[in-house]
Motif scaffolding. Structure first.
Motif, PDB file in Angstrom:
ATOM      1  N   UNK A 125       0.826  -1.211   0.000  1.00 23.86           N
ATOM      2  CA  UNK A 125       0.000   0.000   0.000  1.00 23.86           C
ATOM      3  C   UNK A 125       0.856   1.255   0.000  1.00 23.86           C
ATOM      4  N   UNK A 126       1.900   1.270   0.824  1.00 25.02           N
ATOM      5  CA  UNK A 126       2.735   2.466   0.910  1.00 25.02           C
ATOM      6  C   UNK A 126       3.518   2.705  -0.381  1.00 25.02           C
ATOM      7  N   UNK A 127       3.999   1.625  -0.998  1.00 25.29           N
ATOM      8  CA  UNK A 127       4.736   1.785  -2.259  1.00 25.29           C
ATOM      9  C   UNK A 127       3.817   2.345  -3.346  1.00 25.29           C
ATOM     10  N   UNK A 128       2.634   1.781  -3.465  1.00 26.02           N
ATOM     11  CA  UNK A 128       1.698   2.283  -4.482  1.00 26.02           C
ATOM     12  C   UNK A 128       1.281   3.725  -4.188  1.00 26.02           C
ATOM     13  N   UNK A 129       1.024   4.023  -2.919  1.00 21.91           N
ATOM     14  CA  UNK A 129       0.634   5.396  -2.585  1.00 21.91           C
ATOM     15  C   UNK A 129       1.763   6.375  -2.903  1.00 21.91           C
ATOM     16  N   UNK A 130       3.000   5.971  -2.620  1.00 20.08           N
ATOM     17  CA  UNK A 130       4.124   6.851  -2.931  1.00 20.08           C
ATOM     18  C   UNK A 130       4.247   7.133  -4.413  1.00 20.08           C
ATOM     19  N   UNK A 131       4.148   6.081  -5.234  1.00 15.54           N
ATOM     20  CA  UNK A 131       4.219   6.281  -6.686  1.00 15.54           C
ATOM     21  C   UNK A 131       3.008   7.084  -7.188  1.00 15.54           C
ATOM     22  N   UNK A 132       1.825   6.731  -6.691  1.00 17.85           N
ATOM     23  CA  UNK A 132       0.635   7.447  -7.146  1.00 17.85           C
ATOM     24  C   UNK A 132       0.670   8.911  -6.794  1.00 17.85           C
ATOM     25  N   UNK A 133       1.110   9.219  -5.592  1.00 21.96           N
ATOM     26  CA  UNK A 133       1.197  10.614  -5.178  1.00 21.96           C
ATOM     27  C   UNK A 133       2.205  11.372  -6.033  1.00 21.96           C
ATOM     28  N   UNK A 134       3.359  10.745  -6.299  1.00 20.40           N
ATOM     29  CA  UNK A 134       4.369  11.399  -7.129  1.00 20.40           C
ATOM     30  C   UNK A 134       3.874  11.612  -8.548  1.00 20.40           C
ATOM     31  N   UNK A 135       3.146  10.644  -9.078  1.00 21.00           N
ATOM     32  CA  UNK A 135       2.616  10.775 -10.443  1.00 21.00           C
ATOM     33  C   UNK A 135       1.598  11.913 -10.510  1.00 21.00           C
ATOM     34  N   UNK A 136       0.676  11.982  -9.546  1.00 19.49           N
ATOM     35  CA  UNK A 136      -0.324  13.046  -9.545  1.00 19.49           C
ATOM     36  C   UNK A 136       0.314  14.404  -9.283  1.00 19.49           C
ATOM     37  N   UNK A 137       1.346  14.422  -8.473  1.00 18.82           N
ATOM     38  CA  UNK A 137       2.013  15.691  -8.185  1.00 18.82           C
ATOM     39  C   UNK A 137       2.787  16.221  -9.385  1.00 18.82           C
ATOM     40  N   UNK A 138       3.077  15.348 -10.363  1.00 15.98           N
ATOM     41  CA  UNK A 138       3.824  15.790 -11.553  1.00 15.98           C
ATOM     42  C   UNK A 138       2.959  16.610 -12.508  1.00 15.98           C
ATOM     43  N   UNK A 139       1.642  16.599 -12.321  1.00 12.50           N
ATOM     44  CA  UNK A 139       0.728  17.389 -13.158  1.00 12.50           C
ATOM     45  C   UNK A 139       0.022  18.410 -12.267  1.00 12.50           C
ATOM     46  N   UNK A 140       0.181  19.682 -12.593  1.00 14.70           N
ATOM     47  CA  UNK A 140      -0.402  20.725 -11.752  1.00 14.70           C
ATOM     48  C   UNK A 140      -1.921  20.635 -11.691  1.00 14.70           C
ATOM     49  N   UNK A 141      -2.554  20.207 -12.774  1.00 18.32           N
ATOM     50  CA  UNK A 141      -4.016  20.138 -12.795  1.00 18.32           C
ATOM     51  C   UNK A 141      -4.563  18.967 -11.997  1.00 18.32           C
ATOM     52  N   UNK A 142      -3.704  18.038 -11.561  1.00 16.39           N
ATOM     53  CA  UNK A 142      -4.158  16.910 -10.754  1.00 16.39           C
ATOM     54  C   UNK A 142      -3.739  17.029  -9.284  1.00 16.39           C
ATOM     55  N   UNK A 143      -2.963  18.039  -8.946  1.00 18.13           N
ATOM     56  CA  UNK A 143      -2.500  18.169  -7.562  1.00 18.13           C
ATOM     57  C   UNK A 143      -3.648  18.409  -6.590  1.00 18.13           C
ATOM     58  N   UNK A 144      -4.715  19.042  -7.059  1.00 21.60           N
ATOM     59  CA  UNK A 144      -5.849  19.313  -6.180  1.00 21.60           C
ATOM     60  C   UNK A 144      -6.633  18.041  -5.830  1.00 21.60           C
ATOM     61  N   UNK A 145      -6.370  16.942  -6.539  1.00 15.04           N
ATOM     62  CA  UNK A 145      -7.058  15.681  -6.262  1.00 15.04           C
ATOM     63  C   UNK A 145      -6.220  14.734  -5.398  1.00 15.04           C
ATOM     64  N   UNK A 146      -5.085  15.197  -4.891  1.00 12.78           N
ATOM     65  CA  UNK A 146      -4.218  14.320  -4.108  1.00 12.78           C
ATOM     66  C   UNK A 146      -4.890  13.892  -2.807  1.00 12.78           C
ATOM     67  N   UNK A 147      -5.644  14.796  -2.194  1.00 13.30           N
ATOM     68  CA  UNK A 147      -6.373  14.418  -0.983  1.00 13.30           C
ATOM     69  C   UNK A 147      -7.435  13.377  -1.266  1.00 13.30           C
ATOM     70  N   UNK A 148      -8.139  13.522  -2.398  1.00 13.21           N
ATOM     71  CA  UNK A 148      -9.143  12.533  -2.788  1.00 13.21           C
ATOM     72  C   UNK A 148      -8.490  11.189  -3.085  1.00 13.21           C
TER      73      UNK A 148
END
Length: 812
Positions: free
Chosen positions: A352-375
């Motif tokens: 879970x932590x590995x996937x969350x880390x990669x997913x968070x980094x991937x979403x953070x790489x796009x400014x238009x998706x950063x607002x969905x990181x909490x979701x």
């Protein structure tokens, strides 16, 4: 045939050592009995008579032809002979001892033989076969290279020969499987390795087959290897298939950048290999696949990932890989033995932590998706919640697994909130969560919660350190920006909550130390670490506010002046006194904090570790006060007496008054040290003579440095010259005289010796430093004063000879 079991070999080797030790003990017992018998006989018989005990029968020899016995019990470790033999009384014939040694020698042979036999069987049937197949592969390679270098065979013939060797080994392995299972598995592994490498060389070096054909062949080899692993029930063969499967796309790559094909292929391979790991419950295969998959994905993400091009590809396949490993882990925990639920819980957390880390980094790489990181974070909590519901209904006994999922739900729910805010909120939530989980884990004995509390403490500590580093980084970027107001700011509140949370954890750990999930010897160390962190953060949070206050003063100075008309050196000089006051007030605060800490520990905490830690830190603070602090006070005095008309702010009387405030804080710290050194906690660990000598050294040396600095300051304010020559030498002489007087009155030899050393330093200073460029009158005053002081000291030694040396005074 049964495989070699290293555990059996280890037990048999231990049994052999015990038997050998038993024989040595019995031989020693027999020798002592013989000596006792000789002494008893010699005590009652005439000297000429020779005892029959001297005529010992020779010990029977155990020959290799002796048939080994089979024993099912460990030989007794007492002096009672085994196999029904009676006890041997002291003084009887030694033939019984020899017979007993023979029995133990035979038992040693009996027990040693199986151990040596199994080791030999392992070497002969397994190790030699493995080494042989490796040597065979190397030999084929060396021979092929020699033939190639000499042009004996064409590339096509070389590849054909390689396939023939590999197929031949596989054929022999299949032929021998029924009667020689292990040997056959080794041959099969070697044959498949040859097939992989021959196909790679045919494609990469000789171009004898296209990429598609090579890929198809290697895929077939992988399927065959995995099927063979199932057939042979050998995990090592499956690992060969795993290595080959993951190596195929890299060995046959043409750098086309077709990452969709690569990740699809990896997903299919993972499904097959993990299915095998579940059916056979090969945990090592699962772990290898997990590490290799995420390592490849991580390397690609770091080196090749481009957010505009690969965003959906990376997000999709990271989710696919997570789903595969997550499902496999759940099946391990639900289907297989309940003893493995703890291990499955760790795997679920890691996945879970590995996937969350990669997913968070991937979403953070796009400014238009950063607002969905909490979701995205909250979605993890919902997924774990649904999984826990399903597992709880399918299998009630998987309570530990459900507990792990519950902890993950709590973790991701709490993370989802700070993801949307700044770092201080993250620190707050993690601190509170760590304290709550630790409370549930230790008091309510929910063990998994306590396990999760420990990494959360580390995360909270790291987040607080990051908050502090960010604070200083913001200042260094632009000093003209007003920073957070002292006390009334988020950093102070966050650190205060951290102190409260970790203080609560420390108290719970002390009160409920018997129900901890960690070992008993670690509970006390954990409490020390948490307590130390709590005290450190408590000290640092107020120190930062002192720094904040003076930083605002610097910013305020620059904001009320026309910065364009002031040069940088002028700005810097205008801020120098504020920087000095900042440093001296931080030093004063540190001494006050250590004074209060020592008093609280003496009255309330009563901790020996806190006592000695406070002692060390207090002595360090006094050393900083005596060196760095005195230098800062000197600079403040110089700034007051020699003002620069171009500075932004003119120095005030506080430049002088601050030194007396600092003296008070140092006196308070010395008083705290005095009571600490005389406490029962210190007295129980350090001899009284060492405590007394150390205290006197610290006290009188601090007074000497303070008095010297104050003398130099006063003489400078009165515009009196030669403060470091005439003034210091006379002061040191008077101080040495006072030390000798105190040493005589209180019978303290170390004070008198210290005074003599100070006098020696003063005399050396007089002739090397003071007389240089000193006018005649001050030089005369100096020499006369020191001479009188030395005579006074000598008079004291003569007058109080009996008191000092415990001898009667010589009236003559």
């Amino acid at each position: 045939m049964p495989e070699f079991d290293p555990k059996i070999a280890e037990l048999e080797a231990r049994l052999e050592r015990l038997v050998r030790t038993q024989i040595d003990f019995q031989s020693e017992i027999s020798s002592i009995r013989n000596e006792l018998a000789l002494l008893n006989v010699s005590a009652v018989a005439p000297p000429p008579v020779t005892s029959r005990l001297d005529q010992q029968a020779p010990k029977p020899q155990v020959t290799p032809q002796s048939p080994p016995r089979v024993h099912t019990e460990i030989p007794p470790t007492s002096s009672v002979p085994p196999l029904g033999q009676g006890r041997t009384p002291v003084g009887t014939k030694s033939e019984s001892s020899a017979s007993m040694n023979t029995i133990f020698s035979e038992q040693l042979y009996d027990y040693a033989e199986p151990a040596h036999g199994n080791l030999e069987k392992f070497i002969g049937k397994n190790l030699i076969a493995l080494i042989g197949i490796i040597i065979l592969v190397l030999g084929v390679g060396i021979g092929a290279k020699f033939a190639i270098d000499n042009g004996w065979v064409s590339p096509l013939l070389r590849i054909c020969a390689g396939y023939i060797v590999g197929i031949g080994l596989i054929g022999v392995a299949v032929r021998l499987k029924a009667n020689y299972h292990n040997f056959s598995a080794v041959l099969l592994s070697g044959g498949m390795s040859i097939m992989y490498f021959v196909t790679y060389f045919a494609y990469a070096y000789y171009g004898l087959m296209p990429q598609s054909a090579s890929f198809a062949l290697m895929a077939i080899f992988t399927i065959f290897t995995i099927a063979s692993a199932l057939l042979y029930d050998r995990q090592v063969i499956a690992h060969i298939g795993l290595v080959g499967a993951y190596a195929v796309p890299f060995l046959l790559s043409d750098n086309s950048g077709n990452y969709l094909f690569l990740f699809s292929y990896m997903a299919i391979i993972n499904c097959g290999i993990l299915a095998i790991s579940i059916s056979r419950y090969w945990k090592l295969l699962f772990l290898s696949s997990f590490i290799v998959t995420w390592a490849i994905f991580f390397a690609w993400f770091i080196d090749k990932y481009a957010a505009a091009e690969h965003f959906w590809l990376a997000l999709s396949f990271s989710a696919v890989f997570f789903a595969i490993f997550y499902a496999a882990t759940l099946i391990h925990g639900v289907v297989h033995s309940e003893d493995e639920t703890a291990e499955s819980g760790i795997s679920i957390v890691a996945t879970s932590l590995v996937f969350y880390g990669f997913g968070y980094a991937i979403m953070d790489s796009r400014a238009d998706f950063q607002k969905y990181e909490g979701l995205f974070t909250a979605g993890h909590a919902l997924m774990h919640s649904a999984t826990a519901q399903v597992i709880g209904r399918l299998r009630y006994s998987a309570s530990n697994l459900v507990t792990v999922l519950a902890a993950l739900i709590i973790t991701f729910v709490t993370i989802a909130v700070p993801v949307q805010f700044d770092g201080r909120v993250v620190t707050l939530v993690w601190t509170v969560e760590a304290a709550v989980l630790f409370w549930f884990g230790r008091i309510k004995t929910i063990r998994i919660f306590e396990y999760f509390a420990y990494p959360l403490m580390v995360l909270a500590s790291g987040s607080l350190a990051y908050d502090w580093a960010t604070l200083y980084a913001e200042r260094s970027m632009d000093v003209s920006i007003l920073n957070r107001q002292p006390i009334l700011n988020g950093d102070f509140v966050t650190a205060l909550v951290f102190v409260a949370g970790f203080g609560a954890i420390h108290l719970i750990n002390q009160k409920y130390n018997e129900s901890s999930v960690i070992d008993d010897f670690l509970v006390r160390g954990f409490g020390i670490v948490v307590g130390a962190m709590t005290v450190f953060v408590m000290w640092n949070l107020f120190r930062i506010e002192i720094d904040n206050y003076h930083h605002l003063l610097i910013v305020g100075q620059r904001s009320v002046h026309d910065l364009s008309s002031l040069t940088e050196p002028t700005l810097r000089r205008g801020s120098d006194d504020v920087v000095r006051f900042n440093a001296i007030w931080q030093l004063n605060y540190t001494m006050a904090f250590l004074t209060l800490f020592g008093a609280v520990n003496l009255r309330r905490i009563r901790s020996a570790i806190a006592e000695f830690s406070g002692l060390f830190l207090s002595i360090l603070a006094l050393a900083i006060y005596s060196t760095f602090g005195m230098f800062i006070l000197y600079e403040l005095r110089v700034s007051y007496m020699i003002p620069d008309p171009q500075t932004v702010e003119i120095a005030g009387s506080m430049n002088i008054a601050i030194r007396y405030v600092t003296y008070l804080f140092a006196a308070g710290l010395l008083a705290s040290l005095y009571f600490t050194l005389r406490s029962e906690l210190v007295a129980a660990s350090i001899p009284e003579t060492i405590i007394e000598s150390g205290w006197d050294l610290l006290l009188y040396f601090t007074i000497l440095l303070t008095a010297s600095a104050e003398l130099i300051d006063l003489m400078a304010q009165m515009h009196m010259p030669d403060s470091t020559k005439l003034g210091l030498s006379i002061l040191w002489g008077l101080y040495a005289l006072a030390l000798i007087g105190i040493g005589i009155a209180w019978q303290k030899k170390h004070l008198r010796i210290g005074a003599i050393i100070l006098l020696a330093i003063t005399v050396i200073k007089l002739f090397i430093y003071d007389v240089a460029d000193l006018p005649t009158i001050p030089k005369t005053i100096l020499f006369v004063s020191l001479g009188i002081l030395l005579l006074a000291i000598s008079f004291l030694y003569n007058k109080f000879t009996a008191r000092i040396f415990d001898k009667p005074v010589d009236d003559a």
